[in-house]
Design a protein around this motif. Structure first.
Motif, PDB file in Angstrom:
ATOM      1  N   GLU A 166     100.720  51.860   5.757  1.00  0.00           N
ATOM      2  CA  GLU A 166      99.326  51.441   5.663  1.00  0.00           C
ATOM      3  C   GLU A 166      98.439  52.560   6.216  1.00  0.00           C
ATOM      4  N   PRO A 167      97.152  52.563   5.854  1.00  0.00           N
ATOM      5  CA  PRO A 167      96.271  53.617   6.379  1.00  0.00           C
ATOM      6  C   PRO A 167      96.219  53.624   7.901  1.00  0.00           C
ATOM      7  N   GLN A 168      96.410  52.449   8.515  1.00  0.00           N
ATOM      8  CA  GLN A 168      96.305  52.348   9.978  1.00  0.00           C
ATOM      9  C   GLN A 168      97.622  52.641  10.703  1.00  0.00           C
ATOM     10  N   THR A 169      98.642  53.040   9.964  1.00  0.00           N
ATOM     11  CA  THR A 169      99.923  53.377  10.593  1.00  0.00           C
ATOM     12  C   THR A 169      99.766  54.675  11.400  1.00  0.00           C
TER      13      THR A 169
ATOM     14  N   VAL B  17     100.542  55.349   0.449  1.00  0.00           N
ATOM     15  CA  VAL B  17      99.753  54.631   1.451  1.00  0.00           C
ATOM     16  C   VAL B  17      99.083  53.455   0.744  1.00  0.00           C
ATOM     17  N   MET B  18      99.394  52.237   1.203  1.00  0.00           N
ATOM     18  CA  MET B  18      98.948  51.028   0.517  1.00  0.00           C
ATOM     19  C   MET B  18      98.020  50.216   1.422  1.00  0.00           C
ATOM     20  N   ARG B  19      96.900  49.775   0.836  1.00  0.00           N
ATOM     21  CA  ARG B  19      96.101  48.753   1.507  1.00  0.00           C
ATOM     22  C   ARG B  19      96.326  47.489   0.701  1.00  0.00           C
ATOM     23  N   GLY B  20      97.152  46.590   1.245  1.00  0.00           N
ATOM     24  CA  GLY B  20      97.564  45.422   0.455  1.00  0.00           C
ATOM     25  C   GLY B  20      98.360  45.895  -0.749  1.00  0.00           C
ATOM     26  N   GLU B  21      97.912  45.513  -1.925  1.00  0.00           N
ATOM     27  CA  GLU B  21      98.618  45.876  -3.156  1.00  0.00           C
ATOM     28  C   GLU B  21      98.074  47.163  -3.777  1.00  0.00           C
TER      29      GLU B  21
END
Lengths: 132, 145
Positions: free
Chosen positions: A81-84, A103-107
């Motif tokens: 995720e972007p916040q990883t 990099v996935m935000r949700g789907e």
């Protein structure tokens, strides 16, 4: 530091039913080592590397032009995720022997993080700040 | 201090290497066994070149030839690492600042760099070594906080 700060946003993608030769052409043209693969419904279904395409070319000889991305890609990629935190991304690459994480935000695919992105980010943290 | 890190602080010391007269098939088997893509080539202890899995793939006879399997295998068995390796290999010294090696990796898009000391191969610096450092530094920071 978070993945969102160092990832490449809006990455170039390829569809799974495209010819592997086309994927290789795009990567050669743009200087990429890998591309995220998306399905016709827009979901990330894999990662295809230059190496995957070249191996298919040398294994299949003349029939290479009929080989599709689907058949040579690595399916079900490890994603972040972007916040990883970046160290978590580094750990995932090391443990799973991959050099690229979608990099996935949700789907939704929002970026791609490569081993090079991590090296560049680390290099910048080691370099003295300008003017200091 | 991070800026004082040396290449030797991060590199992998037990480096797997080949010799110029090694068979290409043996080099390929080594890479497969250890899950690596580059083999430094050493002659009398001195770094003489580097060979990648891509070099080996390109050297392999194409399936599109009209040669028989026997002829292909014969050709393949005759090829040595020395004939296919890259000779002008970029390397770093173990005592060099790590940041200089990292700059070379980034600028040249290398995923690994052989490490020498007085021309003798003493290690290899890989992306994985750098990632291990990133993880260790983050963990140390968490302990401090």
């Amino acid at each position: 530091m978070l993945v969102a700060e160092i990832m490449t946003s809006n990455p170039v993608t390829i569809t799974g039913n495209a010819p592997a030769a086309r994927a290789l052409h795009i990567m050669d043209e743009m200087g990429f080592h890998q591309l995220p693969v998306i399905s016709s419904s827009g979901h990330v279904v894999g990662i295809v590397t230059q190496r995957d395409c070249r191996q298919a070319a040398s294994a299949n000889g003349h029939s290479h032009k009929h080989t599709t991305v689907n058949t040579v890609m690595s399916p079900a990629p490890i994603v972040v995720e972007p916040q990883t935190p970046v160290q978590e991304a580094a750990r995932l690459m090391t443990e799973h022997h991959v050099r690229c994480l979608p990099v996935m935000r949700g789907e939704t695919l929002v970026g791609i993080l490569t081993a090079s992105d991590l090296l560049i980010a680390f290099m910048r943290t080691l370099e003295p700040a300008p003017g200091s | 201090m991070l800026s004082q890190l040396k290449v030797s602080d991060l590199m992998t010391k037990s480096v797997i290497s080949a010799q110029p007269d090694s068979k290409l098939s043996a080099a390929k088997a080594l890479m497969k066994e250890f899950g690596i893509r580059h083999l430094p080539v050493v002659e009398h202890g001195v770094l003489a070149g580097i060979i990648s899995s891509g070099d080996i793939r390109e050297a392999a006879p194409s399936d599109a030839t009209t040669l028989s399997v026997w002829e292909l295998n014969y050709l393949w068995d005759k090829l040595t690492v020395g004939e296919v390796m890259t000779r002008n290999v970029v390397s770093v010294d173990a005592n060099e600042p790590f940041i200089d090696a990292l700059r070379i990796m980034v600028a040249r898009k290398f995923s690994s760099l052989p490490v020498v000391h007085q021309d003798v191969l003493v290690g290899i610096l890989t992306e994985t070594d750098v990632f291990h450092k990133i993880i260790a530094l983050a963990e140390a920071e968490m302990v401090q906080a």
